[in-house]
Design a protein around this motif. Sequence first.
Motif, short mmCIF file in Angstrom:
data_model
loop_
_atom_site.label_atom_id
_atom_site.label_comp_id
_atom_site.label_asym_id
_atom_site.label_seq_id
_atom_site.Cartn_x
_atom_site.Cartn_y
_atom_site.Cartn_z
N PHE A 6 -39.92 -0.48 3.06
CA PHE A 6 -38.97 -1.26 3.84
C PHE A 6 -39.77 -2.11 4.81
CE2 PHE A 6 -36.73 2.56 2.57
CZ PHE A 6 -35.53 2.05 2.08
N ILE A 7 -39.43 -3.38 4.92
CA ILE A 7 -40.12 -4.29 5.83
C ILE A 7 -39.10 -4.87 6.80
CG2 ILE A 7 -41.53 -6.37 6.05
CD1 ILE A 7 -42.42 -5.83 3.11
N ILE A 8 -39.37 -4.68 8.08
CA ILE A 8 -38.53 -5.27 9.12
C ILE A 8 -39.45 -6.07 10.05
CG2 ILE A 8 -36.73 -3.51 9.00
CD1 ILE A 8 -37.96 -2.16 11.44
N SER A 9 -38.89 -7.00 10.78
CA SER A 9 -39.73 -7.80 11.69
C SER A 9 -38.89 -8.33 12.83
CB SER A 9 -40.40 -8.96 10.95
OG SER A 9 -39.44 -9.92 10.56
N ASP A 10 -39.59 -8.87 13.80
CA ASP A 10 -38.98 -9.58 14.92
C ASP A 10 -37.92 -8.75 15.65
OD1 ASP A 10 -40.19 -12.42 14.77
OD2 ASP A 10 -39.65 -11.95 12.69
N LEU A 11 -38.29 -7.53 15.99
CA LEU A 11 -37.38 -6.68 16.75
C LEU A 11 -37.21 -7.19 18.17
CD1 LEU A 11 -38.75 -3.20 15.60
CD2 LEU A 11 -37.04 -4.66 14.50
N HIS A 12 -38.26 -7.75 18.74
CA HIS A 12 -38.24 -8.34 20.09
C HIS A 12 -37.65 -7.39 21.12
CE1 HIS A 12 -39.81 -12.35 19.23
NE2 HIS A 12 -39.19 -12.24 18.06
N LEU A 13 -38.15 -6.17 21.14
CA LEU A 13 -37.72 -5.20 22.14
C LEU A 13 -38.39 -5.55 23.47
CD1 LEU A 13 -38.08 -2.01 19.95
CD2 LEU A 13 -35.99 -3.30 20.43
N GLY A 14 -37.62 -5.92 24.42
CA GLY A 14 -38.15 -6.30 25.73
C GLY A 14 -37.18 -7.21 26.44
N GLY A 15 -37.39 -7.36 27.71
CA GLY A 15 -36.52 -8.20 28.54
C GLY A 15 -35.30 -7.43 28.99
N ASP A 16 -34.78 -7.82 30.14
CA ASP A 16 -33.56 -7.18 30.63
C ASP A 16 -32.36 -7.72 29.86
OD1 ASP A 16 -32.92 -9.67 31.72
OD2 ASP A 16 -33.60 -9.12 33.72
N VAL A 56 -42.33 -5.52 19.98
CA VAL A 56 -41.96 -5.62 21.39
C VAL A 56 -42.15 -7.07 21.81
CG1 VAL A 56 -42.55 -3.23 21.92
CG2 VAL A 56 -44.27 -4.98 22.23
N ASP A 57 -41.61 -7.41 22.96
CA ASP A 57 -41.67 -8.80 23.41
C ASP A 57 -42.17 -8.85 24.85
OD1 ASP A 57 -41.34 -11.48 23.93
OD2 ASP A 57 -39.38 -11.60 22.95
N PHE A 58 -43.48 -8.91 24.99
CA PHE A 58 -44.08 -8.99 26.32
C PHE A 58 -43.67 -10.29 27.02
CE2 PHE A 58 -46.81 -5.79 24.47
CZ PHE A 58 -47.07 -4.93 25.54
N LEU A 59 -43.40 -11.35 26.25
CA LEU A 59 -43.03 -12.63 26.84
C LEU A 59 -41.66 -12.59 27.51
CD1 LEU A 59 -44.26 -15.07 24.05
CD2 LEU A 59 -45.34 -14.61 26.26
N GLY A 99 -42.56 12.57 7.71
CA GLY A 99 -43.70 12.31 6.82
C GLY A 99 -43.78 10.92 6.25
N ALA A 100 -42.89 10.03 6.67
CA ALA A 100 -42.96 8.64 6.19
C ALA A 100 -44.15 7.94 6.82
CB ALA A 100 -41.68 7.90 6.53
N ARG A 101 -44.64 6.93 6.14
CA ARG A 101 -45.69 6.08 6.69
C ARG A 101 -45.03 4.95 7.46
NH1 ARG A 101 -48.94 3.87 1.98
NH2 ARG A 101 -49.90 2.71 3.67
N VAL A 102 -45.60 4.61 8.62
CA VAL A 102 -45.12 3.49 9.42
C VAL A 102 -46.32 2.64 9.79
CG1 VAL A 102 -43.95 2.76 11.54
CG2 VAL A 102 -43.19 4.83 10.37
N THR A 103 -46.23 1.34 9.51
CA THR A 103 -47.30 0.40 9.83
C THR A 103 -46.73 -0.67 10.75
OG1 THR A 103 -48.33 0.74 7.67
CG2 THR A 103 -48.95 -1.26 8.86
N PHE A 104 -47.39 -0.88 11.89
CA PHE A 104 -47.03 -1.94 12.82
C PHE A 104 -48.07 -3.05 12.71
CE2 PHE A 104 -44.54 1.37 14.75
CZ PHE A 104 -43.48 0.71 15.35
N LEU A 105 -47.62 -4.27 12.48
CA LEU A 105 -48.47 -5.45 12.49
C LEU A 105 -48.16 -6.24 13.76
CD1 LEU A 105 -47.99 -6.44 8.75
CD2 LEU A 105 -49.92 -5.22 9.76
N LEU A 106 -49.15 -6.94 14.28
CA LEU A 106 -48.94 -7.69 15.51
C LEU A 106 -48.34 -9.06 15.23
CD1 LEU A 106 -52.20 -6.97 17.53
CD2 LEU A 106 -49.95 -5.89 17.74
N GLY A 107 -47.52 -9.50 16.17
CA GLY A 107 -46.98 -10.85 16.15
C GLY A 107 -47.37 -11.56 17.43
N ASN A 108 -46.95 -12.79 17.60
CA ASN A 108 -47.34 -13.55 18.78
C ASN A 108 -46.68 -13.07 20.07
OD1 ASN A 108 -44.90 -14.71 17.63
ND2 ASN A 108 -45.12 -16.36 19.12
N HIS A 109 -45.61 -12.29 19.99
CA HIS A 109 -44.95 -11.79 21.20
C HIS A 109 -45.47 -10.42 21.63
CE1 HIS A 109 -41.58 -14.74 21.71
NE2 HIS A 109 -42.04 -15.07 20.53
N ASP A 110 -46.26 -9.78 20.81
CA ASP A 110 -46.77 -8.44 21.15
C ASP A 110 -48.28 -8.32 21.01
OD1 ASP A 110 -46.88 -8.34 18.33
OD2 ASP A 110 -45.23 -6.94 18.17
#
Length: 113
Positions: A6-16, A56-59, A99-110
């Motif tokens: 399963f591939i997901i992206s652009d969660l943008h967790l951050g900001g009030d 996540v979204d540090f910006l 036991g699932a595998r989880v891979t995080f790749l970096l984006g420009n916001h994190d």
Amino acid sequence: MCETIFIISDLHLGGDDKFAICTAEGRRLLAAFLSWITKKQKADKNVHLVVNGDSVDFLAESEFQVFTMDDQSATAKLRKIMCRTAPIWEGFRGVLAEGARVTFLLGNHDLEL
């Protein structure tokens, strides 16, 4: 052995709540999805979840900076984000605990990760 990816992206967790790209409803749906992935792993025993950038979204965090260079400041921002979005991180922990595998790749916001 067959693997379910399963591939997901652009969660943008951050900001009030005023500035968050991922709304409260989006966070609720994401937590439900992670719960479903956990059940899928229990059944299939071979799930790989890829988070393809901008988890996540540090910006979106105040004080706004294009890049948070200082490790302590970046860590403080990440802690704030993780605290504000705790059910999602608990969901990721549940996926991993089964036991699932989880891979995080970096984006420009994190990039600070």
